[in-house]
Scaffold this motif. Structure first.
Motif, mmCIF file in Angstrom:
data_model
loop_
_atom_site.group_PDB
_atom_site.id
_atom_site.type_symbol
_atom_site.label_atom_id
_atom_site.label_comp_id
_atom_site.label_asym_id
_atom_site.label_seq_id
_atom_site.Cartn_x
_atom_site.Cartn_y
_atom_site.Cartn_z
ATOM 1 N N LEU A 1 0.830 -1.202 0.000
ATOM 2 C CA LEU A 1 0.000 0.000 0.000
ATOM 3 C C LEU A 1 0.866 1.254 0.000
ATOM 4 C CD1 LEU A 1 -2.753 1.454 0.338
ATOM 5 C CD2 LEU A 1 -2.463 1.159 2.814
ATOM 6 N N ASN A 2 1.871 1.290 0.843
ATOM 7 C CA ASN A 2 2.720 2.479 0.909
ATOM 8 C C ASN A 2 3.644 2.591 -0.296
ATOM 9 O OD1 ASN A 2 2.335 4.179 3.432
ATOM 10 N ND2 ASN A 2 2.249 2.107 4.257
ATOM 11 N N ARG A 3 3.994 1.464 -0.892
ATOM 12 C CA ARG A 3 4.750 1.522 -2.150
ATOM 13 C C ARG A 3 3.908 2.170 -3.235
ATOM 14 N NH1 ARG A 3 6.819 -4.140 -4.224
ATOM 15 N NH2 ARG A 3 4.561 -4.482 -4.325
ATOM 16 N N SER A 4 2.626 1.813 -3.293
ATOM 17 C CA SER A 4 1.747 2.370 -4.329
ATOM 18 C C SER A 4 1.619 3.883 -4.199
ATOM 19 C CB SER A 4 0.368 1.710 -4.270
ATOM 20 O OG SER A 4 -0.353 2.112 -3.105
ATOM 21 N N ARG A 5 1.740 4.393 -2.984
ATOM 22 C CA ARG A 5 1.618 5.831 -2.763
ATOM 23 C C ARG A 5 2.831 6.600 -3.266
ATOM 24 N NH1 ARG A 5 -0.851 4.978 3.349
ATOM 25 N NH2 ARG A 5 -3.045 4.762 2.699
ATOM 26 N N LEU A 6 3.904 5.881 -3.584
ATOM 27 C CA LEU A 6 5.125 6.520 -4.064
ATOM 28 C C LEU A 6 5.222 6.560 -5.585
ATOM 29 C CD1 LEU A 6 7.672 4.928 -1.560
ATOM 30 C CD2 LEU A 6 6.876 7.293 -1.566
ATOM 31 N N HIS A 7 4.469 5.712 -6.250
ATOM 32 C CA HIS A 7 4.577 5.625 -7.709
ATOM 33 C C HIS A 7 4.195 6.955 -8.353
ATOM 34 C CE1 HIS A 7 5.676 1.461 -8.141
ATOM 35 N NE2 HIS A 7 4.681 1.068 -7.369
ATOM 36 N N GLY A 8 5.059 7.408 -9.250
ATOM 37 C CA GLY A 8 4.790 8.632 -9.993
ATOM 38 C C GLY A 8 5.217 9.907 -9.307
ATOM 39 N N PRO B 1 7.695 12.746 -8.148
ATOM 40 C CA PRO B 1 9.003 13.206 -8.622
ATOM 41 C C PRO B 1 10.077 12.970 -7.566
ATOM 42 C CG PRO B 1 7.575 15.070 -8.057
ATOM 43 C CD PRO B 1 6.718 13.843 -8.024
ATOM 44 N N GLY B 2 11.233 12.534 -8.026
ATOM 45 C CA GLY B 2 12.343 12.305 -7.115
ATOM 46 C C GLY B 2 12.391 10.923 -6.516
ATOM 47 N N ILE B 3 11.361 10.110 -6.769
ATOM 48 C CA ILE B 3 11.325 8.731 -6.263
ATOM 49 C C ILE B 3 11.745 7.784 -7.375
ATOM 50 C CG2 ILE B 3 9.873 6.872 -5.397
ATOM 51 C CD1 ILE B 3 10.185 8.981 -3.308
ATOM 52 N N GLU B 4 12.729 6.953 -7.097
ATOM 53 C CA GLU B 4 13.179 5.963 -8.081
ATOM 54 C C GLU B 4 13.304 4.600 -7.409
ATOM 55 O OE1 GLU B 4 16.638 5.184 -11.465
ATOM 56 O OE2 GLU B 4 16.693 7.006 -10.231
ATOM 57 N N PHE B 5 12.669 3.596 -8.025
ATOM 58 C CA PHE B 5 12.796 2.228 -7.553
ATOM 59 C C PHE B 5 13.935 1.559 -8.317
ATOM 60 C CE2 PHE B 5 8.419 3.356 -6.603
ATOM 61 C CZ PHE B 5 8.264 2.871 -5.314
ATOM 62 N N ILE B 6 14.867 0.963 -7.596
ATOM 63 C CA ILE B 6 16.021 0.341 -8.233
ATOM 64 C C ILE B 6 16.050 -1.152 -7.896
ATOM 65 C CG2 ILE B 6 17.293 2.507 -8.143
ATOM 66 C CD1 ILE B 6 18.992 1.307 -5.877
ATOM 67 N N GLU B 7 16.797 -1.899 -8.683
ATOM 68 C CA GLU B 7 16.926 -3.341 -8.479
ATOM 69 C C GLU B 7 18.115 -3.643 -7.564
ATOM 70 O OE1 GLU B 7 14.853 -5.663 -9.556
ATOM 71 O OE2 GLU B 7 13.608 -4.082 -10.437
ATOM 72 N N PRO B 8 18.057 -4.753 -6.837
ATOM 73 C CA PRO B 8 19.195 -5.117 -5.988
ATOM 74 C C PRO B 8 20.512 -5.197 -6.765
ATOM 75 C CG PRO B 8 17.303 -6.460 -5.412
ATOM 76 C CD PRO B 8 16.919 -5.681 -6.644
ATOM 77 N N SER B 9 20.434 -5.616 -8.020
ATOM 78 C CA SER B 9 21.650 -5.710 -8.833
ATOM 79 C C SER B 9 22.285 -4.345 -9.103
ATOM 80 C CB SER B 9 21.337 -6.396 -10.166
ATOM 81 O OG SER B 9 20.351 -5.659 -10.886
ATOM 82 N N GLU B 10 21.511 -3.275 -8.957
ATOM 83 C CA GLU B 10 22.024 -1.922 -9.162
ATOM 84 C C GLU B 10 22.643 -1.320 -7.911
ATOM 85 O OE1 GLU B 10 19.346 0.755 -11.556
ATOM 86 O OE2 GLU B 10 17.889 -0.816 -11.041
#
Length: 207
Positions: A91-98, A100-109
C-alpha cells in the motif's frame, strides 16, 4: 523506559488496534515520527537510499521516503528480497509511484549506486525485531555492501541481523549511526552487540 520483547510488541500493537486504531495508522505514525526527527537533524533536502525487505519494517521506510519527498528529498528505494511484500508495504509503495524524485532500483544496481552517489542518508528496513538466527546470504551480502555509503545510516526498530530479544548478532549485521525504535525499546538494544550496532537510539511513539 518501556522495554518490550517481540511478543510483547505484537500484543501492544494488537491492543492499539482493538482500541480503535489500525495497523496502517501505526505504520504511518512510525514513519511520520521518524521522518520528523530526520528533518530536524537534516533540514536541507538531500538524497536518501531506503533499503527494504518484504515486511512491515520496510513499509515504515516507505512512509519515511514519502514524507522526505514532500520536503524536497530524492529517494532511491530497493526491495532486496523481491517485490512480493506485505500488504501494508505494498500500500505504501503504491503511494510513491509517480512522485518526482522517487526511483525504484533493483538489488543488482545497488553496488553501483552506492559507489556512484553520495547519499546523505541510508535507511535500512530489511528485517525487524522478529529476526533470529543467521542472516541468509542474500541479505548478508547486502549488509556487506551498505558500508560503501559514507552517508548517515539509520536502522528501523533494530539493525538487521541483531536479535531484538536475545541481543545476539549475525557477523554481517547492519551497523547504524541511529536506530529508531517504535513504541518501546527492545532487549537487544542493550546487549553488547546492540550497543555496537545501534548507535543512538530514539524511541518513536506510534499511538
Amino acid at each position: 523506559m518501556k522495554i518490550y520483547t517481540s511478543i510483547e510488541m505484537r500484543r501492544y500493537e494488537q491492543a492499539a488496534v482493538d482500541a480503535g486504531t489500525s495497523f496502517e495508522q501505526l505504520m504511518e505514525n512510525a514513519g511520520q515520527g521518524s521522518a520528523a526527527d530526520i528533518l530536524k537533524r537534516h533540514p536541507t533536502a538531500g538524497h536518501v537510499l531506503v533499503v527494504c525487505g518484504k515486511g512491515n519494517n520496510g513499509g515504515d521506510g516507505l512512509v519515511i521516503a514519502r514524507v522526505l519527498q514532500q520536503s524536497g528529498w530524492k529517494a532511491d528505494i530497493v526491495f532486496v528480497l523481491g517485490d512480493n511484500v506485505s500488504e501494508l508495504s505494498a500500500l505504501n509503495r503504491s503511494r510513491l509511484h509517480g512522485l518526482p524524485g522517487i526511483e525504484f532500483i533493483e538489488p543488482s544496481e545497488l553496488e553501483g549506486r552506492l559507489k556512484k552517489f553520495s547519499y546523505n542518508l541510508l535507511i535500512e528496513g530489511i528485517f525487524g525485531t522478529g529476526f533470529n538466527g543467521i542472516l541468509p546470504e542474500s541479505v548478508a551480502s547486502i549488509c556487506r555492501l551498505l558500508p560503501l555509503s559514507d552517508g548517515f545510516k539509520i536502522a528501523l526498530d533494530i539493525p538487521t541481523g541483531l536479535n531484538g530479544d536475545t541481543g545476539e548478532a549475525d557477523e554481517n549485521a547492519f551497523k547504524a549511526d541511529l536506530t529508531y525504535t517504535f513504541a518501546a525499546f527492545k532487549p537487544g538494544h542493550f546487549s553488547e552487540a546492540g550497543k555496537s550496532l545501534c548507535g543512538e537510539i530514539v524511541c518513536i511513539d506510534i499511538v
